[in-house]
Design a protein around this motif. Structure first.
Motif, PDB file in Angstrom:
ATOM      1  N   GLU A 186       0.834  -1.207   0.000  1.00  0.00           N
ATOM      2  CA  GLU A 186       0.000   0.000   0.000  1.00  0.00           C
ATOM      3  C   GLU A 186       0.870   1.258   0.000  1.00  0.00           C
ATOM      4  O   GLU A 186       0.595   2.226   0.697  1.00  0.00           O
ATOM      5  CB  GLU A 186      -0.985   0.012   1.176  1.00  0.00           C
ATOM      6  N   LEU A 187       1.930   1.220  -0.824  1.00  0.00           N
ATOM      7  CA  LEU A 187       2.776   2.382  -1.042  1.00  0.00           C
ATOM      8  C   LEU A 187       2.106   3.244  -2.101  1.00  0.00           C
ATOM      9  O   LEU A 187       1.787   2.752  -3.193  1.00  0.00           O
ATOM     10  CB  LEU A 187       4.163   1.953  -1.543  1.00  0.00           C
ATOM     11  N   HIS A 188       1.851   4.509  -1.797  1.00  0.00           N
ATOM     12  CA  HIS A 188       1.222   5.428  -2.748  1.00  0.00           C
ATOM     13  C   HIS A 188       1.909   6.780  -2.620  1.00  0.00           C
ATOM     14  O   HIS A 188       1.998   7.343  -1.528  1.00  0.00           O
ATOM     15  CB  HIS A 188      -0.278   5.560  -2.466  1.00  0.00           C
ATOM     16  N   ARG A 189       2.406   7.297  -3.777  1.00  0.00           N
ATOM     17  CA  ARG A 189       3.115   8.584  -3.760  1.00  0.00           C
ATOM     18  C   ARG A 189       2.746   9.394  -4.989  1.00  0.00           C
ATOM     19  O   ARG A 189       2.498   8.840  -6.061  1.00  0.00           O
ATOM     20  CB  ARG A 189       4.630   8.374  -3.768  1.00  0.00           C
ATOM     21  N   TYR A 236       2.672   7.861   1.208  1.00  0.00           N
ATOM     22  CA  TYR A 236       1.924   7.113   2.212  1.00  0.00           C
ATOM     23  C   TYR A 236       2.271   5.634   2.107  1.00  0.00           C
ATOM     24  O   TYR A 236       2.387   5.096   1.007  1.00  0.00           O
ATOM     25  CB  TYR A 236       0.427   7.320   1.963  1.00  0.00           C
ATOM     26  N   VAL A 237       2.449   4.982   3.249  1.00  0.00           N
ATOM     27  CA  VAL A 237       2.638   3.534   3.293  1.00  0.00           C
ATOM     28  C   VAL A 237       1.519   2.969   4.166  1.00  0.00           C
ATOM     29  O   VAL A 237       1.530   3.119   5.390  1.00  0.00           O
ATOM     30  CB  VAL A 237       4.025   3.151   3.861  1.00  0.00           C
ATOM     31  N   VAL A 282       2.442   8.527   6.887  1.00  0.00           N
ATOM     32  CA  VAL A 282       2.587   9.531   5.835  1.00  0.00           C
ATOM     33  C   VAL A 282       4.076   9.842   5.758  1.00  0.00           C
ATOM     34  O   VAL A 282       4.669  10.333   6.719  1.00  0.00           O
ATOM     35  CB  VAL A 282       1.760  10.800   6.138  1.00  0.00           C
ATOM     36  N   THR A 283       4.697   9.515   4.620  1.00  0.00           N
ATOM     37  CA  THR A 283       6.153   9.646   4.487  1.00  0.00           C
ATOM     38  C   THR A 283       6.582  10.976   3.901  1.00  0.00           C
ATOM     39  O   THR A 283       7.738  11.353   4.033  1.00  0.00           O
ATOM     40  CB  THR A 283       6.714   8.503   3.630  1.00  0.00           C
ATOM     41  N   SER A 284       5.664  11.669   3.228  1.00  0.00           N
ATOM     42  CA  SER A 284       5.975  13.024   2.753  1.00  0.00           C
ATOM     43  C   SER A 284       4.693  13.822   2.612  1.00  0.00           C
ATOM     44  O   SER A 284       3.631  13.286   2.284  1.00  0.00           O
ATOM     45  CB  SER A 284       6.752  12.989   1.430  1.00  0.00           C
ATOM     46  N   GLU A 339      -4.779   2.737  -4.174  1.00  0.00           N
ATOM     47  CA  GLU A 339      -4.240   2.797  -5.533  1.00  0.00           C
ATOM     48  C   GLU A 339      -5.157   3.618  -6.441  1.00  0.00           C
ATOM     49  O   GLU A 339      -4.700   4.415  -7.255  1.00  0.00           O
ATOM     50  CB  GLU A 339      -4.086   1.367  -6.051  1.00  0.00           C
ATOM     51  N   ARG A 340      -6.453   3.436  -6.294  1.00  0.00           N
ATOM     52  CA  ARG A 340      -7.419   4.177  -7.115  1.00  0.00           C
ATOM     53  C   ARG A 340      -7.244   5.692  -6.943  1.00  0.00           C
ATOM     54  O   ARG A 340      -7.423   6.459  -7.876  1.00  0.00           O
ATOM     55  CB  ARG A 340      -8.836   3.736  -6.743  1.00  0.00           C
ATOM     56  N   ASP A 341      -6.881   6.124  -5.732  1.00  0.00           N
ATOM     57  CA  ASP A 341      -6.676   7.547  -5.480  1.00  0.00           C
ATOM     58  C   ASP A 341      -5.478   8.089  -6.261  1.00  0.00           C
ATOM     59  O   ASP A 341      -5.492   9.232  -6.729  1.00  0.00           O
ATOM     60  CB  ASP A 341      -6.499   7.805  -3.989  1.00  0.00           C
TER      61      ASP A 341
END
Length: 190
Positions: free
Chosen positions: A103-106, A121-122, A128-130, A159-161
């Motif tokens: 669920e890594l999303h950047r 985001y992880v 929240v990573t950044s 992922e959809r976001d």
């Protein structure tokens, strides 16, 4: 037989570059140009190899702008320096990454050397990573708060976001279909 575009995006990282040529994108990334290839083969190579990137011809997208997309696992971690790329290319450069297992999303957006927005985001850890800049309408629709306070904000992104933000900013790569406007170029890290 004419080539057709193939959508991509899941478990992938990619750049969207406004008004650039594929050759300029490869050069800015410091990649060796290996020439052209069909869409399916090119996307497979970029997805399955850690040292390759596929680069599309210019495609119509958001804000009546043409966008060159550059997907590849090479871009996943740690991700390219979008600020430096946008300064080098003198245009807007966007970065997207999503990996549904962790669920890594950047996403990041830089214009002519200035960072405009960054979010990471992880979901595996809920971290929240950044976070840089104000979220726009597409990010707010994805559930991001206007102001992020790690003590008070709960973030849940999917992922959809990532694809929703990509569609608002440039192009949702999962929607690419129809006749290809040209072949992909493949770049290789030395």
């Amino acid at each position: 037989m004419d080539d057709v575009m193939i959508g991509f995006g899941g478990k992938q990282a990619w750049l969207a570059v406004a008004g650039a040529s594929p050759e300029a994108v490869l050069a800015a990334l410091g990649l060796r140009d290996l020439g052209t290839v069909g869409w399916r083969d090119g996307l497979d190579v970029a997805h399955l190899n850690d040292d390759r990137v596929a680069v599309t011809p210019p495609l119509p997208g958001a804000r009546d702008t043409s966008w060159v997309l550059a997907p590849g696992r090479l871009l996943m971690t740690p991700g390219p320096d979008v600020v430096a790329l946008s300064a080098t290319l003198g245009t807007e450069v966007q970065y997207f990454a999503t990996h549904r297992v962790t669920e890594l999303h950047r996403w990041q957006r830089a214009v002519k050397g200035d960072l405009v927005r960054a979010f990471g985001y992880v979901g595996q850890t809920g971290e929240v990573t950044s976070w840089f800049g104000e979220p726009g309408p597409a990010e707010r629709e994805a559930g991001l708060p206007g102001d992020y306070d790690p003590e008070e904000s709960t973030i849940l992104v999917s992922e959809r976001d990532v694809f929703r933000v990509a569609a608002a900013w440039s192009i949702d790569p999962t929607t690419l279909t129809g006749p290809a406007p040209g072949p992909l170029r493949i770049g290789a890290a030395d």
